[in-house]
Motif scaffolding. Structure first.
Motif, short mmCIF file in Angstrom:
data_model
loop_
_atom_site.label_atom_id
_atom_site.label_comp_id
_atom_site.label_asym_id
_atom_site.label_seq_id
_atom_site.Cartn_x
_atom_site.Cartn_y
_atom_site.Cartn_z
N LEU A 74 0.78 -1.26 0.09
CA LEU A 74 0.13 0.11 0.07
C LEU A 74 1.04 1.48 0.02
O LEU A 74 1.70 1.22 0.68
CB LEU A 74 -0.92 0.06 1.23
N TYR A 75 0.50 2.20 -0.99
CA TYR A 75 1.35 3.50 -0.76
C TYR A 75 0.14 4.71 -0.97
O TYR A 75 -0.92 4.50 -1.45
CB TYR A 75 2.13 3.53 -2.17
N GLY A 76 0.53 5.95 -0.70
CA GLY A 76 -0.09 6.87 -0.88
C GLY A 76 0.42 7.86 -1.85
O GLY A 76 1.68 7.77 -2.13
N THR A 77 -0.30 8.74 -2.50
CA THR A 77 0.05 9.62 -3.82
C THR A 77 0.55 10.96 -3.07
O THR A 77 0.02 11.27 -1.61
CB THR A 77 -1.02 9.77 -4.61
N GLN A 78 1.50 11.51 -3.59
CA GLN A 78 1.99 12.83 -2.78
C GLN A 78 0.93 13.98 -2.58
O GLN A 78 1.13 14.49 -1.54
CB GLN A 78 3.18 13.45 -3.85
N PRO A 125 4.82 -5.29 -11.22
CA PRO A 125 4.93 -3.93 -10.43
C PRO A 125 5.28 -4.22 -9.45
O PRO A 125 4.58 -5.02 -8.50
CB PRO A 125 3.72 -3.11 -11.10
N THR A 126 6.49 -3.60 -8.72
CA THR A 126 6.98 -3.75 -7.53
C THR A 126 7.27 -2.38 -6.83
O THR A 126 6.59 -2.01 -5.85
CB THR A 126 8.25 -4.62 -7.51
N HIS A 127 8.16 -1.59 -7.42
CA HIS A 127 8.51 -0.29 -6.81
C HIS A 127 7.45 0.79 -7.12
O HIS A 127 7.05 0.90 -8.32
CB HIS A 127 10.00 0.15 -7.06
N PHE A 128 6.94 1.56 -6.29
CA PHE A 128 6.04 2.64 -6.22
C PHE A 128 6.49 4.08 -6.14
O PHE A 128 7.32 4.21 -4.99
CB PHE A 128 4.70 2.21 -5.66
N LYS A 129 6.41 5.13 -6.74
CA LYS A 129 6.59 6.34 -6.46
C LYS A 129 5.43 7.40 -6.79
O LYS A 129 4.75 7.07 -7.89
CB LYS A 129 8.01 7.05 -7.20
N SER A 130 5.20 8.31 -6.25
CA SER A 130 4.34 9.53 -6.66
C SER A 130 5.06 10.74 -6.58
O SER A 130 5.73 11.17 -5.85
CB SER A 130 3.09 9.37 -5.76
#
Length: 402
Positions: A74-78, A125-130
């Motif tokens: 789980l990730y959040g956007t900027q 898909p593994t690494h996530f950035k925003s």
């Protein structure tokens, strides 16, 4: 006589009223300080089921949703509005919308919480950035990047756009600079395994703008402030600039074979932190090219920068939390908050934090703990799912609506 008696009673009444007000003020707890920000939400998914819990940490209530797959990262956007569920095992990315749109001095509510229409079926898909309004994944299965912008998140049938980086498959990562270019890892085969050894600069078409100038013995973990990017490496901390300039910052002499597999950016404090379970959490000074300890301890289970990027919150296997002010590199608070966790535990508690609260999952009880950052003895338990897996802070640290 009656007038004097009335005046006396009126005076006594005012005195008692004022005294009562003073007493109330002395004992009153500031409701703002004891509550989470109105527009913050905590997204929690499950290890076994598809269940998603959207927690309102002010009301201590939960809304339930169903994801495509369990056990996603789980990730959040900027900007804070969206959450991303990245499932490399099933080659799938989906987005969750809180409906909170920040406008600087206030927050607008755009509809109700829901999944976005845009999805992605990439190659692991593994690494996530925003960055800004863009989300980016690094796809380990083929070494490509995939990007999408928030304006398309609710467009039916929308997919992420693939950027061919010219890479072979590897366990890679990327950052995006403020000028729109990307720093992306590459595998040259000089080290066995899936970790990359180099970083190059590409544009949005995948064209190489600046080739790698430094070879490492393996890269994992990275962060950027938009003007410089840091990559964790067994050869040192690799510093990459948009101009293509690269250099290494050496680890402390006592590190031995240890290196930072996680690099964190603390945007509020304007600093970078390196973390390795073998040595602890360290401040990385990219001007002085130095590495200094924040908490040199091999018992850290989780180390996270809070939502505003001002504090580092560490959770030890012993169950102790320590909060560090990154502006002064000093301890703000510490104390035991959960029972000890064995180092060989399969699913460990997960940690995230805002300015006001610390959130810790309890995989065995199915709970999310909300812990007051100023008073660690103040703990609220929120039932989420049977086996909570990961969590992410979403939304905006604000109480102001339109």
């Amino acid at each position: 006589m009656k007038k004097n008696l009335f005046k006396t009673l009126l005076t006594l009444g005012l005195v008692f009223a004022l005294a009562s007000c003073d007493t109330d003020d002395d004992n009153q707890v500031d409701p703002v300080a004891q509550s989470e920000f109105k527009f913050i939400r905590i997204l929690v998914n499950d290890e076994v089921s598809k269940e998603i819990s959207l927690v309102d940490p002010v009301k201590l209530t939960v809304e339930k949703f169903e994801a495509q797959f369990p056990k996603s990262a789980l990730y959040g956007t900027q900007a804070g509005r969206f959450g991303a569920l990245v499932n490399g095992a099933n080659n799938f990315v989906q987005l969750f919308d809180t409906g909170f749109e920040g406008h600087g001095d206030h927050v607008d509510v755009k509809g109700t919480p829901k999944f976005g229409a845009l999805t992605f079926t990439g190659n692991k898909p593994t690494h996530f950035k925003s960055k800004g309004d863009e989300i980016i994944t690094f796809n380990d299965g083929d070494g490509t990047l995939a990007i999408a912008r928030e304006a398309d998140f609710h467009t039916p049938g929308a997919k992420m756009t693939i950027i061919n980086t010219g890479n072979i498959a590897h366990h890679g990562a990327m950052t995006k600079f403020d000028n729109g270019t990307y720093a992306v890892t590459e595998k040259d085969g000089s080290v066995a395994g899936t970790l990359p050894e180099r970083v190059k600069i590409i544009d949005a078409s995948g064209k190489t703008l600046f080739a790698s100038t430094l070879q490492t013995k393996g890269i994992h973990g990275n962060a950027t402030n938009g003007t410089v990017s840091l990559f964790g490496s067994s050869s040192g901390i690799l510093v990459v600039e948009p101009s293509g300039k690269q250099r290494l910052i050496a680890h402390s002499a006592d590190f031995g074979d240890a290196w930072f597999g996680s690099i964190l950016e603390a945007r509020g404090a304007g600093k970078f932190i390196g973390f390795t379970a073998a040595r602890g959490a360290y401040l990385i000074d990219i001007v002085a090219n130095t590495v200094t300890p924040i908490l040199a301890n091999a018992d850290i289970m989780q180390a996270k920068v809070d939502y505003a990027g001002n504090n580092l919150v560490t959770l030890l296997h012993s169950g102790e939390v320590r909060i560090f002010d990154l502006r002064t590199n000093s301890v703000k608070n510490n104390g035991s908050v959960i029972p000890a966790t064995a180092k060989d535990e399969t699913q460990k508690p997960q940690l995230e934090a805002t300015t006001r609260f610390i959130y810790i999952t309890q995989p065995k009880s199915g709970e999310l703990l909300r812990i007051n950052a100023d008073d660690l003895s103040r703990v609220e338990k929120i039932k989420v799912s049977a086996t909570p897996y990961r969590l992410s802070v979403l939304g905006i640290e604000s109480d102001e609506s339109h």
